[in-house]
Design an enzyme around this catalytic site. Structure first.
Site, PDB file in Angstrom:
ATOM      1  N   GLY A 182       0.860  -1.183   0.000  1.00 24.30           N
ATOM      2  CA  GLY A 182       0.000   0.000   0.000  1.00 24.30           C
ATOM      3  C   GLY A 182       0.886   1.219   0.000  1.00 24.30           C
ATOM      4  O   GLY A 182       1.858   1.268  -0.748  1.00 24.30           O
TER       5      GLY A 182
ATOM      6  N   SER B 191       5.901  -5.400  -1.075  1.00 25.89           N
ATOM      7  CA  SER B 191       5.855  -3.985  -1.487  1.00 25.89           C
ATOM      8  C   SER B 191       6.194  -3.058  -0.308  1.00 25.89           C
ATOM      9  O   SER B 191       7.330  -3.073   0.161  1.00 25.89           O
ATOM     10  CB  SER B 191       4.471  -3.714  -2.085  1.00 25.89           C
ATOM     11  OG  SER B 191       4.453  -2.494  -2.748  1.00 25.89           O
ATOM     12  N   ALA B 192       5.251  -2.279   0.215  1.00 27.76           N
ATOM     13  CA  ALA B 192       5.551  -1.394   1.353  1.00 27.76           C
ATOM     14  C   ALA B 192       6.061  -2.200   2.552  1.00 27.76           C
ATOM     15  O   ALA B 192       6.939  -1.748   3.294  1.00 27.76           O
ATOM     16  CB  ALA B 192       4.308  -0.598   1.745  1.00 27.76           C
TER      17      ALA B 192
ATOM     18  N   GLU C 264       9.353  -7.076  -9.924  1.00 26.41           N
ATOM     19  CA  GLU C 264       8.150  -7.823  -9.555  1.00 26.41           C
ATOM     20  C   GLU C 264       8.341  -9.302  -9.896  1.00 26.41           C
ATOM     21  O   GLU C 264       8.630  -9.641 -11.046  1.00 26.41           O
ATOM     22  CB  GLU C 264       6.938  -7.253 -10.290  1.00 26.41           C
ATOM     23  CG  GLU C 264       6.612  -5.847  -9.832  1.00 26.41           C
ATOM     24  CD  GLU C 264       5.395  -5.246 -10.533  1.00 26.41           C
ATOM     25  OE1 GLU C 264       4.920  -5.829 -11.525  1.00 26.41           O
ATOM     26  OE2 GLU C 264       4.929  -4.200 -10.069  1.00 26.41           O
TER      27      GLU C 264
ATOM     28  N   HIS D 143       9.051  -3.086  -6.697  1.00 30.98           N
ATOM     29  CA  HIS D 143       8.454  -2.762  -8.007  1.00 30.98           C
ATOM     30  C   HIS D 143       9.490  -2.096  -8.913  1.00 30.98           C
ATOM     31  O   HIS D 143       9.156  -1.160  -9.658  1.00 30.98           O
ATOM     32  CB  HIS D 143       7.252  -1.817  -7.854  1.00 30.98           C
ATOM     33  CG  HIS D 143       6.119  -2.352  -7.025  1.00 30.98           C
ATOM     34  ND1 HIS D 143       5.244  -3.297  -7.491  1.00 30.98           N
ATOM     35  CD2 HIS D 143       5.736  -2.076  -5.748  1.00 30.98           C
ATOM     36  CE1 HIS D 143       4.344  -3.569  -6.536  1.00 30.98           C
ATOM     37  NE2 HIS D 143       4.637  -2.838  -5.471  1.00 30.98           N
TER      38      HIS D 143
END
Lengths: 234, 234
Positions: A89, A121-122, A193, A158
């Site tokens: 997020g 991700s985050a 990714e 990413h």
């Protein structure tokens, strides 16, 4: 330490966490209840909805999920967790909430003490020394950019290669990381990714089918093959 | 107020500021010496080199440039300037340096009192209420995200439409701005490269050949034509 730091939760044309399901069974003890950190709230969805999404994926590996927001004392919940997963997020929001709920230090202690950890991700970004190589918008002002430091470098999830055909004048990812290195000295791992870092027995290994791009201050960036050790990158 | 807030300094296949040269002659008094704020340092170049780049473009409009770093007292220099230009680069660095050199308030006062101002990219971002819709990496921790508030909304420079063919799972620009609106209420103007906002006689007008995309909390984003007034957007 036992952790997976993945570039993304979801691959193109796949379901949420689909490519990581086999890893979940290896990372966590069978049928454990994993504490889910939903703070980053992708697209602004509620903590409840985000927890349900994570639960539906973890179910496929025979694992249960409980959202950190469902506990009265978040730091205690992290301390007592048998496994932890921090979803993606917005990294500014995630880091703000980790500090506001006094969880940052508890999370660091837990993972360093061996609680299995998955980040996407985050949730991976915060595994680095600081969150300063995030791609996210600063939608909230966090009390600090310092994060967990599970690895002795920063991570750019990413990671995107420059588009040679682009006429857009916004900075490429590589240019942004170069700017980071004008002011900061730690290496940055550009994690594409489908790639993840596996932290196990104090070793850091690149996993997935792709290469990763390594950026160091004052040096030319280079690629490392999957299964490479990044233990000594600092 | 007399200002131009441009999405980008440079268009594809053009030289630095080329498309804005005709506007410079209208914005600044003839043959004035404009104070250049080089703090954002694109790609990490030196303040001197960046100032030289700006000077070579301004020369084409018969204007001189002096770098803000060349003055002993930066706030005084801003206060006494007959014109100001803030170039692009990294917005976190720009905002940090504006606060560190105690220039943020002086800059706001000067522009509100009528000193002609040009911003490009990061220099435009700071024209908004906050820098929180920047695209830049947080390479340094600024003391605040609050910026000049020359317009009653936020700006997203280098606005990029989603690429329908992309398989990348990083957030689109639109998704990022939607996340911003989960926590913040001010509108955001997505300013495409080649567009600028003209601030004149307390009016805000979209200029350039393209439409701009307007984002408001809880509303569907929409396009506005060039020459539209954005004076009442707040």
């Amino acid at each position: 330490m036992k952790a997976i730091l993945a570039s993304t939760s979801t691959l193109h044309d796949q379901e949420y966490l689909e490519y990581l399901i086999p890893e979940l069974s290896k990372l966590y003890e069978p049928s454990s209840e994993v504490v889910f950190v939903p703070y980053a709230r992708p697209g602004g969805i509620s903590h409840d909805d985000y927890t349900k999404l994570a639960a539906s994926a973890f179910e496929k590996a025979g694992l249960k999920i409980k959202g950190l927001h469902q506990f009265k004392n978040a730091a205690e919940a992290i301390k007592n967790a048998s496994g932890i997963f921090t979803g993606g997020g917005n990294t500014f929001l995630l880091v703000s909430e980790l500090y506001r709920n006094k969880v940052m230090q508890a999370l660091r202690d837990a993972v360093l003490n061996g609680t299995p950890y998955l980040g996407t991700s985050a949730g991976t970004n915060i595994g680095g020394l600081t969150m300063q190589t995030t791609n996210d918008m600063p939608i909230i002002y966090p009390p600090s950019f310092k994060t967990l430091g599970l690895v002795p470098f920063n991570i750019n999830p990413h990671y995107l290669d420059p588009d040679a055909n682009s006429t857009h004048k916004g900075e490429t990812r590589e240019t942004r990381i170069k700017e980071f290195h004008r002011l900061n000295s730690q290496p940055v791992v550009g994690l594409r990714e489908g790639s993840w870092l596996e932290l196990s027995d104090n070793k850091i290994t690149l996993k997935g089918s792709l290469t990763a791009r390594i950026f160091q201050a004052e040096k030319v960036p280079f690629e490392v093959e999957t299964e490479s050790s990044l233990t000594d990158l600092n």
